[in-house]
Design an enzyme around this catalytic site. Structure first.
Site, PDB file in Angstrom:
ATOM      1  N   ARG A 241      41.249  43.188  29.957  1.00 12.69           N
ATOM      2  CA  ARG A 241      40.426  43.866  31.588  1.00 12.69           C
ATOM      3  C   ARG A 241      40.120  42.766  32.730  1.00 12.69           C
ATOM      4  O   ARG A 241      39.341  41.757  32.133  1.00 12.69           O
ATOM      5  CB  ARG A 241      40.660  45.280  31.752  1.00 12.69           C
ATOM      6  CG  ARG A 241      41.490  46.493  31.224  1.00 12.69           C
ATOM      7  CD  ARG A 241      42.136  46.434  32.354  1.00 12.69           C
ATOM      8  NE  ARG A 241      42.802  47.489  32.165  1.00 12.69           N
ATOM      9  CZ  ARG A 241      43.888  47.331  31.407  1.00 12.69           C
ATOM     10  NH1 ARG A 241      45.087  46.706  30.889  1.00 12.69           N
ATOM     11  NH2 ARG A 241      44.321  48.899  31.087  1.00 12.69           N
ATOM     12  N   GLU A 270      41.474  43.250  40.992  1.00 10.86           N
ATOM     13  CA  GLU A 270      43.488  42.693  41.012  1.00 10.86           C
ATOM     14  C   GLU A 270      43.936  44.281  41.426  1.00 10.86           C
ATOM     15  O   GLU A 270      43.491  45.201  41.763  1.00 10.86           O
ATOM     16  CB  GLU A 270      43.246  42.639  39.406  1.00 10.86           C
ATOM     17  CG  GLU A 270      43.722  44.198  38.452  1.00 10.86           C
ATOM     18  CD  GLU A 270      44.572  43.926  37.600  1.00 10.86           C
ATOM     19  OE1 GLU A 270      43.758  42.918  36.326  1.00 10.86           O
ATOM     20  OE2 GLU A 270      45.597  44.475  37.066  1.00 10.86           O
ATOM     21  N   HIS A 288      49.248  40.609  35.797  1.00 14.42           N
ATOM     22  CA  HIS A 288      48.980  41.500  35.412  1.00 14.42           C
ATOM     23  C   HIS A 288      50.625  42.503  35.061  1.00 14.42           C
ATOM     24  O   HIS A 288      50.690  42.921  34.373  1.00 14.42           O
ATOM     25  CB  HIS A 288      48.373  42.855  35.681  1.00 14.42           C
ATOM     26  CG  HIS A 288      47.907  44.353  34.320  1.00 14.42           C
ATOM     27  ND1 HIS A 288      46.299  44.127  35.079  1.00 14.42           N
ATOM     28  CD2 HIS A 288      48.169  43.925  33.654  1.00 14.42           C
ATOM     29  CE1 HIS A 288      46.480  45.344  34.080  1.00 14.42           C
ATOM     30  NE2 HIS A 288      47.507  44.865  32.965  1.00 14.42           N
TER      31      HIS A 288
HETATM   32  C1  8YV Z   1      49.680  48.038  31.635  1.00 11.12           C
HETATM   33  C2  8YV Z   1      48.134  47.548  30.273  1.00 11.12           C
HETATM   34  O1  8YV Z   1      51.464  47.836  32.357  1.00 11.12           O
HETATM   35  O2  8YV Z   1      48.807  49.059  29.117  1.00 11.12           O
HETATM   36  C3  8YV Z   1      48.049  48.660  29.893  1.00 11.12           C
HETATM   37  O3  8YV Z   1      46.581  48.830  29.022  1.00 11.12           O
HETATM   38  O4  8YV Z   1      47.654  47.023  30.788  1.00 11.12           O
HETATM   39  C4  8YV Z   1      49.097  47.272  31.168  1.00 11.12           C
HETATM   40  O5  8YV Z   1      50.323  47.061  29.906  1.00 11.12           O
HETATM   41  C5  8YV Z   1      49.045  48.956  33.083  1.00 11.12           C
HETATM   42  O6  8YV Z   1      47.766  49.018  33.016  1.00 11.12           O
HETATM   43  C6  8YV Z   1      49.554  49.558  34.147  1.00 11.12           C
HETATM   44  O7  8YV Z   1      49.661  51.076  33.396  1.00 11.12           O
END
Ligand code: 8YV
Length: 328
Positions: A241, A270, A288
């Site tokens: 993250r 972001e 992402h």
């Molecule tokens: C998601 C991600 O697509 O799963 C996670 O924690 O970061 C990604 O796979 C994104 O967060 C959309 O909610």
């Protein structure tokens, strides 16, 4: 009036998944994929028993207090730092996420991003597309090897282990890792993973991959001090993250050559990206997309829907985050 519970699908998702939800619920969906402001989200959730959300929706105490009828918040993501789980639990609101279904896809991407970073793939492609390639040169875009190098993993959960497996078994890398807890010996042994303290991880890794969940404890886990301890030849890859890495400190470290290169799929603030990162040549930047294979995104959407359906129709949600609220 229908006696089905009402739910909000906050972002545009697969129409088939919306149709499946519509068999159980009055669904308000978002076919234009408008990103709701906090006020809009609060208003959209009025009268809704459930919410199908993604990382772009913040679910906090103020929103829950404005929507006391809300019973379930189902995140289409494994990470759930967009949701105040404590506030949900205190109000009996079920939270779910989408673990497991994205592990291998995300590990594939983490590995690809690390390789692209080490071997300077996007930087060299830019050079070619700009029409600057006019000769072979012995040192042109010479990067660093993955095979035989030391792979450092910060955060040895499911995805971290997936990357470690790829590195050890596919590329003959030596795996070192740091995590809140050490893996059982029978999980370390097949990949020869060595548990080390964070100092050792930073000092010894040739390629460091960050895969910890974001929390106040992991905020800026990699900042100026940590970057200073890494090898000048090392690469850093962040698929966790934004906020786990201090992007401003990283941009400075890259500019000063204190590490060789970075691969980033996630950013502080972001979809904004730190302007000094955008200005650096030795950083691979992706928006992402680590879990973004068609099959995996569909599996994530289905799992979020399964959780929502179970939570609101008396079933057992398959992947709850706060299972303790069930049966309350
Ligand atoms: C998601 C991600 O697509 O799963 C996670 O924690 O970061 C990604 O796979 C994104 O967060 C959309 O909610």
């Amino acid at each position: 009036m229908s006696d089905k519970p009402a739910v909000l699908v906050a972002r545009k998702v697969f129409p088939e998944v919306v149709q499946r939800l519509a068999q159980h619920f009055e669904v308000e969906d978002n076919p234009t994929d408008h990103i709701h402001s906090p006020d809009e989200l609060r208003a959209r959730l009025q009268g809704k028993a459930g919410a199908f959300v993604t990382l772009s929706e913040r679910i906090d105490a103020a929103l829950l207090d404005a929507n006391p009828q809300l019973r379930a918040v189902c995140n289409m993501a494994v990470g759930y730092n967009n949701i105040d789980v404590g506030a949900c639990s205190a109000r009996g609101v079920l939270v779910s996420n989408t673990p497991d279904v994205l592990t291998e896809t995300t590990a594939d991407f983490g590995f690809a991003l690390m390789m692209a970073t080490a071997r300077r793939i996007t930087e060299s492609e830019r050079f070619l597309r700009e029409g600057r390639w006019d000769r072979w040169a012995y040192d042109m875009f010479a990067g660093s090897d993955l095979h035989g190098a030391t792979l450092g993993i910060l955060g040895m959960g499911r995805i971290g282990q997936g990357i470690a497996r790829r590195g050890a078994l596919g590329f003959g890398m030596q795996v070192i890792y740091h995590n809140r807890s050490r893996l059982p010996a029978d999980q370390e042994a097949p990949i020869g993973a060595r548990y080390v303290d964070k100092e050792t991880l930073l000092r010894e890794a040739d390629h460091l991959v960050v895969v910890v969940p974001y929390s106040p404890q992991t905020h800026h886990a990699i900042g100026a001090a940590e970057l200073a301890r890494m090898k000048p030849s090392a690469t850093l890859t962040n698929i966790a993250r934004g906020g786990v890495v201090d992007d401003a400190a990283l941009a400075q470290a890259l500019a000063q050559g204190r590490i060789a290169a970075a691969g980033l799929d996630v950013f502080e603030g972001e979809p904004q990206v730190h302007p000094q990162l955008l200005a650096q040549r030795n950083v691979v930047l992706t928006p992402h997309i680590a879990s973004a294979s068609v099959a995996t995104r569909r599996a994530m959407a289905d799992l979020a829907a399964d959780n929502l359906i179970a939570a609101l129709t008396g079933g057992v949600p398959p992947t709850p985050v706060n299972a303790q609220v069930l049966g309350r």
